[in-house]
Enzyme design. Structure first.
Site, PDB file in Angstrom:
ATOM      1  N   ASP A   1       2.226  -9.711  -0.999  1.00 48.42           N
ATOM      2  CA  ASP A   1       0.839  -9.254  -0.857  1.00 48.42           C
ATOM      3  C   ASP A   1       0.478  -9.149   0.625  1.00 48.42           C
ATOM      4  OD1 ASP A   1      -1.890  -8.935  -0.843  1.00 48.42           O
ATOM      5  OD2 ASP A   1      -2.284 -10.490  -2.349  1.00 48.42           O
TER       6      ASP A   1
ATOM      7  N   LYS B   1      -4.713   5.532   2.948  1.00 44.87           N
ATOM      8  CA  LYS B   1      -5.314   6.136   1.752  1.00 44.87           C
ATOM      9  C   LYS B   1      -6.581   5.349   1.413  1.00 44.87           C
ATOM     10  CE  LYS B   1      -3.441   5.385  -2.361  1.00 44.87           C
ATOM     11  NZ  LYS B   1      -2.568   6.334  -3.041  1.00 44.87           N
TER      12      LYS B   1
ATOM     13  N   GLY C   1       8.666   4.086  -3.475  1.00 47.65           N
ATOM     14  CA  GLY C   1       9.470   4.290  -2.272  1.00 47.65           C
ATOM     15  C   GLY C   1       9.650   5.724  -1.797  1.00 47.65           C
TER      16      GLY C   1
HETATM   17  C1  LIG Z   1       0.267   4.776  -4.753  1.00 49.30           C
HETATM   18  S1  LIG Z   1       1.360   3.432  -4.711  1.00 49.30           S
HETATM   19  C2  LIG Z   1       2.287   3.789  -3.257  1.00 49.30           C
HETATM   20  C3  LIG Z   1       3.270   4.913  -3.407  1.00 49.30           C
HETATM   21  C4  LIG Z   1       4.293   4.939  -2.270  1.00 49.30           C
HETATM   22  N1  LIG Z   1       3.673   5.326  -1.014  1.00 49.30           N
HETATM   23  C5  LIG Z   1       5.436   5.862  -2.538  1.00 49.30           C
HETATM   24  O1  LIG Z   1       5.629   6.817  -1.771  1.00 49.30           O
HETATM   25  O2  LIG Z   1       6.176   5.650  -3.496  1.00 49.30           O
HETATM   26  C6  LIG Z   1       0.328   2.123  -4.191  1.00 49.30           C
HETATM   27  C7  LIG Z   1       1.077   0.825  -3.938  1.00 49.30           C
HETATM   28  O3  LIG Z   1       0.193  -0.110  -3.303  1.00 49.30           O
HETATM   29  C8  LIG Z   1       0.692  -1.392  -3.612  1.00 49.30           C
HETATM   30  N2  LIG Z   1      -0.282  -2.438  -3.264  1.00 49.30           N
HETATM   31  C9  LIG Z   1      -1.533  -2.602  -3.722  1.00 49.30           C
HETATM   32  N3  LIG Z   1      -2.101  -3.703  -3.205  1.00 49.30           N
HETATM   33  C10 LIG Z   1      -1.182  -4.238  -2.353  1.00 49.30           C
HETATM   34  C11 LIG Z   1      -1.173  -5.396  -1.525  1.00 49.30           C
HETATM   35  N4  LIG Z   1      -2.225  -6.222  -1.460  1.00 49.30           N
HETATM   36  N5  LIG Z   1      -0.069  -5.659  -0.803  1.00 49.30           N
HETATM   37  C12 LIG Z   1       1.015  -4.844  -0.889  1.00 49.30           C
HETATM   38  N6  LIG Z   1       1.061  -3.731  -1.651  1.00 49.30           N
HETATM   39  C13 LIG Z   1      -0.019  -3.435  -2.387  1.00 49.30           C
HETATM   40  C14 LIG Z   1       0.955  -1.287  -5.112  1.00 49.30           C
HETATM   41  O4  LIG Z   1       1.839  -2.294  -5.548  1.00 49.30           O
HETATM   42  C15 LIG Z   1       1.543   0.131  -5.220  1.00 49.30           C
HETATM   43  O5  LIG Z   1       2.947   0.103  -5.258  1.00 49.30           O
END
Ligand SMILES: C[S@@+](CC[C@H](N)C(=O)[O-])C[C@H]1O[C@@H](n2cnc3c(N)ncnc32)[C@H](O)[C@@H]1O
Length: 244
Positions: A107, A193, A60
């Protein structure tokens, strides 16, 4: 450093840098556009009353950072497979001067979750009025770097379709004249990203962005580890939306 700022992860520094890099990029682009007598691009990515969709939001940091920048006219929708850090959620929800905040767990690739976002936008009267769609989603690591990069690329493409509409990958689709079902307003911003995975695998995303946005660039913030293939695609000046 992230902890000392009350942020749940160091991702906050990436977004801060991205905002500065994007501002410099837009400034340079506007100088070129001025010479060609083209309309300038809005120099500010986040403004207090904007509507932002934050995909891959957990734990977050980005959500918290954006939530602090928006006022009560702003709208922030955060989605992740995982729960967001409760300090982030409480910090935004208990701030009377903060934005209208919607947190979705699930998701993003599932239609019901996209529909949930669309329903919120409809309720908020912002169906085609989103200022920014940002995605920091990264697919779970399998250990094979190309597989991981391709799976994250799929998430970027899915996020772009929400932002710029289901036809945005069709080269025959002309965003300025055809009707788009994307959520971005005219001039809106997209950020995602991705992990470098070769020109061929990145081509569809780059080409779709090139057709649908006035300007775009790839950014590598210093807070992103040098040895990581992580990159950010920044695009602004969406061409296919409605004027707000
Ligand atoms: C690098 S982290 C994000 C960090 C966030 N932007 C922050 O500032 O704290 C990547 C996130 O992508 C989420 N993620 C990956 N695949 C996803 C999907 N299909 N739907 C939703 N979230 C997804 C993961 O659960 C993870 O929390």
């Amino acid at each position: 450093m992230a902890k000392s700022r009350g942020s749940p992860s160091r991702a906050i520094f990436k977004l801060e840098e991205i905002e500065n890099m994007a501002a410099t990029f837009i400034k340079q682009q506007n100088q070129k556009r001025q010479k060609k007598k083209k309309k300038p691009i809005s120099p500010k990515v986040f403004h207090p009353s904007c509507t932002v969709i934050d995909l891959g939001a957990a734990p977050g940091s980005w959500t918290q950072w954006i939530g602090e920048r928006l006022d009560s006219n702003g709208i922030l929708i955060a989605l992740d497979l995982l729960e967001l850090d409760e300090r982030t959620v409480n910090g935004i929800e208990y701030n009377e001067d903060g934005p209208s905040f919607h947190c979705i767990q699930g998701d993003f690739t599932k239609n019901e979750k996209k529909q949930h976002i669309l329903d919120i936008l409809l309720e908020e009267d912002k169906s085609h009025g989103v200022d920014c769609v940002i995605s920091d989603m990264a697919a779970n690591f399998t250990g094979d770097s190309l597989t991981d990069a391709l799976r994250t690329m799929n998430l970027c493409e899915d996020a772009l379709m929400l932002a710029a509409g289901s036809s945005c990958f069709d080269p025959r689709f002309i965003p300025t004249t055809s009707k788009s079902d994307g959520v971005l307003r005219n001039g809106g911003t997209f950020l995602c990203k991705f992990f470098a995975c070769g020109q061929t695998n990145e081509e569809d995303l780059r080409e779709a962005i090139g057709r649908n946005f006035e300007v775009s660039t790839v950014l590598k913030p210093k807070a992103s580890r040098k040895e990581s293939a992580e990159l950010y695609m920044f695009a602004t000046g969406y061409k296919g939306g409605q004027n707000q």
